[in-house]
Design an enzyme around this catalytic site. Structure first.
Site, mmCIF file in Angstrom:
data_model
loop_
_atom_site.group_PDB
_atom_site.id
_atom_site.type_symbol
_atom_site.label_atom_id
_atom_site.label_comp_id
_atom_site.label_asym_id
_atom_site.label_seq_id
_atom_site.Cartn_x
_atom_site.Cartn_y
_atom_site.Cartn_z
ATOM 1 N N GLY A 177 62.341 55.505 43.041
ATOM 2 C CA GLY A 177 63.410 56.449 42.735
ATOM 3 C C GLY A 177 63.722 56.577 41.256
ATOM 4 O O GLY A 177 64.782 57.072 40.898
ATOM 5 N N ARG A 227 58.081 54.607 54.675
ATOM 6 C CA ARG A 227 59.269 55.093 55.382
ATOM 7 C C ARG A 227 59.173 56.600 55.523
ATOM 8 O O ARG A 227 58.249 57.217 54.995
ATOM 9 C CB ARG A 227 60.531 54.744 54.585
ATOM 10 C CG ARG A 227 60.465 55.252 53.143
ATOM 11 C CD ARG A 227 61.754 55.034 52.404
ATOM 12 N NE ARG A 227 61.619 55.201 50.967
ATOM 13 C CZ ARG A 227 61.573 56.352 50.318
ATOM 14 N NH1 ARG A 227 61.617 57.499 50.999
ATOM 15 N NH2 ARG A 227 61.465 56.403 49.010
#
Length: 454
Positions: A163, A291
């Protein structure tokens, strides 16, 4: 094993998204919510709600023990972690296994293999994927040695990160000591892991990723996405398929992603992130996210699949329900992330009460929202409110539909990034397609947003 009751250990739009699939599949959904989210839209959509803990994420959504306690308390068969928070945390997956609860995600081994970025690089090399030149920077001397080999500019990246946190650009040798120290500090604070490594900075790079789905024995690639429109390594707009790439590059990227999935014996949804060098017309492995991704709806739109349903099926122990030959891409999809931020004020977060929400409807329009009229946007979490997703016959059609949908979208009471997206979709460079990761900074430099417009 058939999952009958599933604990959703997340919040906002992804929690509502998972609950929607549970309802369709006849699975009872239980939302594990912090005190700040007990009356949220996902809480109203779920069959049941269980308190997870106080509002701070460290005491609720980031506490593996609290998640497992909540799952046990309601008799859940499985836990879906969504994205972010504990979604890639091996400790939660291991705790679920110990408690006899299904973790809707990859194996503990896979989470360990790709969660550590250096380990992931080694697996990528073993699987035959090219990696960006670089190496570990255990200290300043090691960093200088890597920099001497790689050259400037380069990126300092957190080993345990993602991120964009713990990531810093170094343009010269003079900047290296201070930037390295900053990246180490950020990595330690964000991930509890101060290790960093260096990579060559590709100035004209594009961020392209391949969605894979595996059952531990075989895997399929579900097309690619372009996520190059980023601010400080945070994605803003995503498209599927990635535009302005030759057909053989799409094929080579898919083959590389499948090679890595096969090497790992991967089970579940995963995203292989790649850096495409526009000048050299080649690509490198960046990382693998174990994920479901924020941007998964664009893949769902062009494939017609429900990726959450496929996640659940694999978690139940079923073999893949589709073969590579079954994967067909139709049209072009674009996703705009609508955040509660004031882009006129350096993207300052804008929490508060939402007075009115008007969501666009129409052919090819999908909105994954975590809020509604009357919702309160808390200051404790990520500012994502909703994702506006459109499907068009081709890219030009998709962009036209997205522009029209953005004109219909209204969120009153808090400032949002919707006006930024309207300006971005009208940008000439973006309209051509295939922008690099430096595009958004150029876009910002050329425009000024009117303050307080949402």
């Amino acid at each position: 094993m058939r999952i009958r009751r599933l604990l959703v250990a997340n919040r906002g739009e992804i929690a509502a998204r998972v609950i929607r699939t549970c309802t369709r599949l006849g699975i009872e959904s239980v939302l594990a919510a912090s005190d700040a989210d007990l009356d949220s839209l996902p809480a109203r959509c779920a069959d049941r709600v269980v308190r997870l803990g106080p509002a701070p994420a460290a005491q609720s959504y980031l506490d593996p023990a609290a998640v497992v306690r909540a799952a046990r308390a309601v008799g859940a068969d499985a836990v879906h972690p969504g994205y972010g928070f504990l979604s890639e945390n091996p400790a939660l997956a291991a705790a679920c296994a110990e408690a006899g609860i299904v973790f809707v995600g990859p194996s503990v081994a896979s989470l360990h293999a790709v969660g550590d970025k250096l380990t992931a690089r080694s697996h990528a090399v073993a699987a035959g994927l090219p990696v960006v030149p670089g190496g570990e920077a255990a200290d300043l001397a090691a960093a200088r040695a890597v920099a001497a080999e790689v050259g400037y500019p380069l990126l300092v990246k957190a080993v345990g990160g993602g991120g964009g946190r713990g990531m810093q650009l170094v343009r010269s040798a003079a900047e290296l000591p201070g930037t390295l120290a900053l990246a180490v500090s950020e990595a330690a604070a964000a991930f509890g892991d101060a290790r960093v490594y260096l990579e060559r900075y590709v100035a004209s790079g594009r961020h392209v990723e391949v969605q894979v789905l595996g059952d531990g024995v075989s895997a399929v690639a579900l097309g690619d996405r372009d996520c190059s429109v980023q601010r400080r390594y945070q994605k803003l707009v995503e498209e599927a398929p990635a535009p302005a790439l030759p057909g053989h590059v799409h094929e080579a990227m898919a083959a590389a992603a499948l090679a890595l999935a096969a090497h790992l014996g991967y089970r579940g949804l995963g995203t292989v992130e790649l850096l495409y060098d526009r000048e050299q017309q080649t690509f490198f492995f960046l990382e693998m996210n174990a994920r479901i991704q924020v941007e998964h709806p664009v893949t769902e739109m062009v494939t017609g699949l429900d990726l959450v349903a496929e996640q659940i099926a694999v978690a139940e122990g079923l073999p893949l329900r589709l073969r590579q030959a079954d994967v067909a891409l139709t049209g072009h999809a674009v996703e705009c992330r609508i955040n509660a931020e004031d882009w006129a004020d350096d993207f300052r977060p804008a929490p508060g009460r939402i007075d009115r929400v008007v969501l666009p409807v129409g052919d090819g329009i999908r909105v994954d929202a975590g809020v509604q009229t009357g919702s309160v946007v808390p200051p404790h979490y990520d500012s994502l409110l909703a994702k506006l997703v459109v499907l068009g016959a081709d890219r030009a059609d998709a962009l036209a539909r997205a522009r029209a949908a953005l004109e219909l979208l209204r969120v009153d009471g808090v400032v949002t990034t919707a006006p930024m997206h309207r300006a971005l979709l009208d940008d000439d460079e973006f309209a051509v397609g295939g922008v690099d990761t430096a595009f958004f900074e150029r876009f910002l430099a050329d425009r000024r947003a009117p303050a307080g417009v949402s």
